[in-house]
Design an enzyme around this catalytic site. Sequence first.
Site, mmCIF file in Angstrom:
data_model
loop_
_atom_site.group_PDB
_atom_site.id
_atom_site.type_symbol
_atom_site.label_atom_id
_atom_site.label_comp_id
_atom_site.label_asym_id
_atom_site.label_seq_id
_atom_site.Cartn_x
_atom_site.Cartn_y
_atom_site.Cartn_z
ATOM 1 N N GLY A 174 13.646 68.383 -17.003
ATOM 2 C CA GLY A 174 14.820 68.730 -16.210
ATOM 3 C C GLY A 174 15.809 69.601 -16.956
ATOM 4 O O GLY A 174 16.407 70.513 -16.374
ATOM 5 N N GLN A 191 17.572 63.057 -10.233
ATOM 6 C CA GLN A 191 17.713 61.656 -9.806
ATOM 7 C C GLN A 191 17.281 61.424 -8.362
ATOM 8 O O GLN A 191 17.102 60.290 -7.939
ATOM 9 C CB GLN A 191 19.167 61.201 -9.965
ATOM 10 C CG GLN A 191 19.658 61.138 -11.398
ATOM 11 C CD GLN A 191 19.012 60.029 -12.207
ATOM 12 O OE1 GLN A 191 18.557 59.024 -11.671
ATOM 13 N NE2 GLN A 191 18.967 60.202 -13.512
ATOM 14 N N HIS A 219 9.512 62.144 -15.580
ATOM 15 C CA HIS A 219 9.711 60.781 -16.100
ATOM 16 C C HIS A 219 10.753 59.989 -15.323
ATOM 17 O O HIS A 219 10.930 58.795 -15.555
ATOM 18 C CB HIS A 219 10.041 60.810 -17.597
ATOM 19 C CG HIS A 219 11.450 61.168 -17.928
ATOM 20 N ND1 HIS A 219 12.384 60.226 -18.290
ATOM 21 C CD2 HIS A 219 12.081 62.359 -17.967
ATOM 22 C CE1 HIS A 219 13.535 60.828 -18.537
ATOM 23 N NE2 HIS A 219 13.371 62.129 -18.346
ATOM 24 N N CYS A 272 28.260 55.863 -26.063
ATOM 25 C CA CYS A 272 28.038 55.019 -27.239
ATOM 26 C C CYS A 272 26.961 55.583 -28.153
ATOM 27 O O CYS A 272 26.852 55.199 -29.301
ATOM 28 C CB CYS A 272 27.682 53.601 -26.809
ATOM 29 S SG CYS A 272 26.304 53.511 -25.675
#
EC number: 2.8.1.7
Length: 397
Positions: free
Chosen positions: A72, A180, A202, A328
Amino acid sequence: MNKQVYMDYSATTYTKPEVLEEMLPFFTENFGNPSSLYSFSDKTKKAVNLARERVSKALNAEKNEIFFTSGGSEADNWALKGIAYANKKKGNHIITTKIEHHAILHTAQFLEKEGFKVTYLPVDEEGFVSVEDIKNAITDETILVSVMFANNEIGTIEPIKEIGELCKEKNIYFHTDAVQAIGHVDIDVKDMNIDLLSMSAHKFYGPKGVGALYIKNGVKIQNLIHGGGQERGKRASTEDTAGIVGLGKAIELAMENMPEENEKLSNLRGRLIRGIEARIPEVKLNGPKDMSRRLPNNVNFSFIGIEGETLLLDLDMNGIFGSTGSACASASLDPSHVLLSIGLPHETAHGSLRLSLGAKNTEEDIDYVLEVLPKIIKQRREMSPLWEDYMKNKEEK
């Protein structure tokens, strides 16, 4: 840690056994280069053509409009850079939104350094871009509008058909990052007036490292990767036959299973959302409240007084795997650009959790999360000065 519950299907999916089975011969037996002229490569040529046919059928496109990529991100880069460089005599302005994937945002920022102008449109509190805002942002210099089909963090399904109609009317290319959306939303590139569309295998139970870019016939686009004449001279590099075969099989299965799979995921999503809202006080569901305008597998909550990274680690220790709205994984402590764009304060965005459901999730998984998550939130809030301050302010009001 006994039970394991994977709820990060928006990050990646496993490769389905039927997909792997179809791929395997192309690693060991049918390994010929699809571009070679001898008969040994006939099977690989046919396999690549079949995959192209399967992808085109899924999108209602023509076979010669499908170009295979490494995923993508490459497809997004190619769409933006390819259109920008090929059409700079016509104009130098691109329109996108503030909640795009970084593959779009960082490419747009790169193009700004190259002298192109980019407008990053805001979205509303549910993540929807306004078609009127796009219309008002269009200038004589606008050559491309790029709006994601569905958001990876909060599940918002954008008004793609309306945007496509506007772009057609204004004679501007329209690209959508549908990474998505494949397998969850009906896509018809002709009906929706889409000129370019990105996908990645994927995300719909295919292998990693392979994707595709749909480029409508007649679209003026420059190559991103130069070299040999593969993909009809548009994208150099020896074809990843096994990966392409996997993508083709995965998209075929995704289309076949979509109605049944979406119903199952919607039911699980509803059970999870209702359960969290009933068991945990002071939570905010991020994204559309109208579930028909939201990806059927997406759940994203903000928990007041909680740090997302800590929450993820606590869940991990209990065998539950999700993701947070915080960056994170990077050196940045900034929360998700998507959550900030829908108007969440920093501290609320920091306490976000995305649970994205998939093929192997069950009602038992949902119930396990609903057993574990409230305990973690309660325990963490008891230690949180943020929560203490929040409750104190609430009482004073």
